[in-house]
Structure formats: structure tokens, C-alpha cells
Design an enzyme around this catalytic site. Structure first.
Site, PDB file in Angstrom:
ATOM      1  N   ASP A  42      39.260   5.056 -39.949  1.00 12.28           N
ATOM      2  CA  ASP A  42      39.875   6.034 -40.716  1.00 12.28           C
ATOM      3  C   ASP A  42      40.862   6.939 -39.909  1.00 12.28           C
ATOM      4  O   ASP A  42      40.276   7.481 -38.909  1.00 12.28           O
ATOM      5  CB  ASP A  42      39.134   6.990 -41.520  1.00 12.28           C
ATOM      6  CG  ASP A  42      38.332   6.252 -42.768  1.00 12.28           C
ATOM      7  OD1 ASP A  42      39.101   5.651 -43.594  1.00 12.28           O
ATOM      8  OD2 ASP A  42      37.278   6.270 -42.944  1.00 12.28           O
ATOM      9  N   ASP A  68      37.921   2.599 -34.359  1.00 12.65           N
ATOM     10  CA  ASP A  68      37.528   3.389 -35.623  1.00 12.65           C
ATOM     11  C   ASP A  68      38.519   3.065 -36.797  1.00 12.65           C
ATOM     12  O   ASP A  68      39.572   2.252 -36.417  1.00 12.65           O
ATOM     13  CB  ASP A  68      38.116   4.829 -35.237  1.00 12.65           C
ATOM     14  CG  ASP A  68      37.806   5.884 -36.322  1.00 12.65           C
ATOM     15  OD1 ASP A  68      36.921   5.927 -37.227  1.00 12.65           O
ATOM     16  OD2 ASP A  68      38.868   6.490 -36.484  1.00 12.65           O
TER      17      ASP A  68
HETATM   18  C1  XBP Z   1      35.945   8.819 -41.284  1.00 15.79           C
HETATM   19  C2  XBP Z   1      34.970   9.768 -42.624  1.00 15.79           C
HETATM   20  C3  XBP Z   1      34.765   9.294 -43.675  1.00 15.79           C
HETATM   21  C4  XBP Z   1      35.950   8.921 -44.567  1.00 15.79           C
HETATM   22  C5  XBP Z   1      35.370   8.734 -45.804  1.00 15.79           C
HETATM   23  O1  XBP Z   1      35.332   9.513 -40.102  1.00 15.79           O
HETATM   24  O2  XBP Z   1      34.960  10.976 -42.127  1.00 15.79           O
HETATM   25  O3  XBP Z   1      33.973  10.054 -44.064  1.00 15.79           O
HETATM   26  O4  XBP Z   1      36.689  10.206 -44.733  1.00 15.79           O
HETATM   27  O5  XBP Z   1      34.476   7.616 -45.996  1.00 15.79           O
HETATM   28  P1  XBP Z   1      35.786   8.602 -38.816  1.00 15.79           P
HETATM   29  P2  XBP Z   1      33.219   7.428 -47.079  1.00 15.79           P
HETATM   30  O6  XBP Z   1      36.950   7.991 -38.858  1.00 15.79           O
HETATM   31  O7  XBP Z   1      35.417   9.479 -37.627  1.00 15.79           O
HETATM   32  O8  XBP Z   1      34.833   7.459 -38.736  1.00 15.79           O
HETATM   33  O9  XBP Z   1      33.499   8.230 -48.277  1.00 15.79           O
HETATM   34  O10 XBP Z   1      33.080   5.943 -47.389  1.00 15.79           O
HETATM   35  O11 XBP Z   1      32.094   8.005 -46.169  1.00 15.79           O
HETATM   36 MG    MG Z   2      38.915   8.622 -37.565  1.00 12.36          MG
END
Ligand code: XBP
Ligand code: MG
Length: 256
Positions: free
Chosen positions: A11, A9
Site C-alpha cells: 500500500d 511494501d
Molecule cells: C498498509 C495498511 C493497511 C491498509 C488496509 O500499511 O495500513 O492497513 O491501509 O489494509 P503498509 P487492511 O503499507 O505500511 O503495510 O484493511 O487489509 O488491513
Molecule cells: Mg505502505
């Protein structure tokens, strides 16, 4: 079965991007568009329950601004707002605004040296991934990963397991040959939905979430001089995440 691949993952896992990255970029995009919306640190914590930026904006309006007069092309309005947010966010990364979490670069390098295959599995926009990898790993950052599965490539975002199923299929791997790395409850729902053994590194937003399905829960990957804290599971003699620890974890969870 041998451990063949690591699925990461982005973020919250590779980098602490949410509070001081995505959240700030959303607010700047709102302000540029003349909207008086302001996502505070605690409000953003609630909004993170919905993955995906466009989905998060829609959820915010439904729950917090039900009276907002929606323009006739509402989908286009949200898409444009989100595009502006992505420009702001990627610029922040290009300026070196967000580092990788402790131990991430070392572990990725060790994994490549051990011939493990690497993939990115994320709901974030592809441009965000590219900008993060280039700003932290160098111009060839994307090439550290065999596959970058990101954003709207699958219709249902996490907690749906679709992005993981997509990745396994593309890389012709079985779940049993992989380990997945996540930071959130939505993330582990997605990995477990695809039968993947999962290592969690928590962050401030996710520390109190339910990780009972994880093989190991740590506060960070750690470094030789910066040991991890084990929050759930067994890390044996290790004090930072290494390929031998991952092999042991994989063996323990795939051989019964
Ligand atoms: C990550 C997210 C993303 C980011 C924003 O979740 O939820 O939406 O917050 O990215 P994970 P975008 O780590 O579970 O994949 O604005 O590009 O959608
Ligand atoms: Mg995440």
C-alpha cells in the site's frame, strides 16, 4: 555482500491504494452496515498512523466515537466489518480500479531478469495483495514473488519490524543481502528495526514524514520518459530506478 533480494511494501509503494481504494471501501462497508461513519480524505490521513484495517477501525472508535455503544462481541463486529471492506476493496481491484505506480512493473521484471529474489512484506490482508497482483501483473502475478508475507501472519504490524524478521527468516536471508521498499514513516520504522537498507517512494499522504533513516527518497520509481525526483540521498547518473542503481545503493550502504 551481494544484493540478493528486494522486499516490497504494497500500500502506497506498489500502488496508490489508500485514498481512492481502502478509504472508499471502508466507507462503503460502514454504509452497508448502517453506520454513519465517513472517513474523509484528511481524516483518513490521520488514521493511517495506525496500520491494519481492523486496528484502524478500533483506533477510530477510541479517538473519534468514544460514545459508540459497542456490541457484546466487539471483536467479531470489527472482524465482520473488515471482511465486508475486504470484499468491496478486492472487487474494486478486480475491476481494474487501481494501477501500479510508475516504474513498478518494469522494475519487478528487470529484477527477475537479474535473478533477484522478490518478496511482499505488508500489513494488508492477503486477499488484497492477490487481487492487486492479478489485476496488474496478470493471472500469474503472485508467482513473481517468492514469498507474500501479509496481514495477521505476525501479531504486531508495522511499525514493528516483525513482518520483515519473518520474511528474512522464511527466505533464509540476512538483512545485509536485501533492499526494502516503503512509502511511509511506519514502514521505515519497521525496515530499520530489521536493519534493512531502505528506498522510499513518497505519496501525498506520506510526503512530509520523517525519512532521515532512508538510503534514498524519491517521488516515484520513474520510467525512461518519466524521471524521478530525488528528495534525499544520491542517485548518481540515474533518472529512474534500475537494478544497477539498486546494486550501487546496496554497495554504498553495506560496504563501509
Ligand atoms: C498498509 C495498511 C493497511 C491498509 C488496509 O500499511 O495500513 O492497513 O491501509 O489494509 P503498509 P487492511 O503499507 O505500511 O503495510 O484493511 O487489509 O488491513
Ligand atoms: Mg505502505
Amino acid at each position: 555482500m551481494r544484493l540478493e533480494a528486494l522486499l516490497f511494501d504494497v500500500d502506497g509503494t506498489l500502488a496508490d491504494t489508500e485514498r481512492d481504494g481502502h478509504r472508499v471501501a471502508f466507507n462503503q462497508a460502514f454504509s452497508q452496515a448502517g453506520l454513519d461513519w465517513d472517513w474523509s480524505v484528511p481524516l483518513y490521513g490521520d488514521l493511517l498512523g495506525v496500520t491494519g484495517g481492523k486496528e484502524r477501525i478500533r483506533h477510530f472508535l477510541e479517538c473519534h466515537r468514544p460514545d459508540f455503544q459497542r456490541p457484546s462481541n466487539f471483536a467479531g463486529f470489527v472482524a465482520d466489518l473488515h471482511k465486508a471492506k475486504t470484499v468491496i476493496y478486492t472487487r474494486m481491484l478486480e475491476e481494474g480500479g487501481i494501477p501500479l505506480r510508475p516504474g513498478v512493473k518494469r522494475l519487478l521484471q528487470e529484477a527477475l531478469d537479474a535473478n533477484l529474489r522478490l518478496a511482499i512484506t505488508t500489513t494488508t490482508t492477503p486477499n488484497n495483495v492477490t487481487a492487486l497482483l492479478r489485476s496488474t501483473l496478470g493471472a500469474d502475478g503472485e508467482r513473481w514473488f517468492e514469498l507474500i508475507a501479509a496481514g495477521d501472519i505476525v501479531p504486531a504490524k508495522k511499525p514493528a519490524p516483525d513482518i520483515y524478521h519473518f520474511t528474512l527468516q522464511k527466505m533464509r536471508l540476512s538483512a545485509g543481502a536485501c533492499l526494502a521498499f516503503e512509502d511511509s514513516a511506519n514502514g521505515i520504522k519497521a525496515t530499520r528495526g530489521a536493519d534493512l537498507t531502505t528506498l522510499i517512494t513518497i505519496n501525498d499522504y506520506t510526503a512530509t514524514q520523517d525519512f532521515s533513516a532512508a538510503a534514498l527518497v524519491l517521488d516515484q520509481f520513474g520510467e525512461p520518459e518519466q524521471p524521478f525526483r530525488v528528495l534525499r540521498g544520491e542517485a548518481g547518473r540515474y533518472s529512474y530506478v534500475t537494478v544497477p542503481l539498486l546494486n550501487e545503493l546496496h554497495h554504498r550502504h553495506t560496504v563501509s
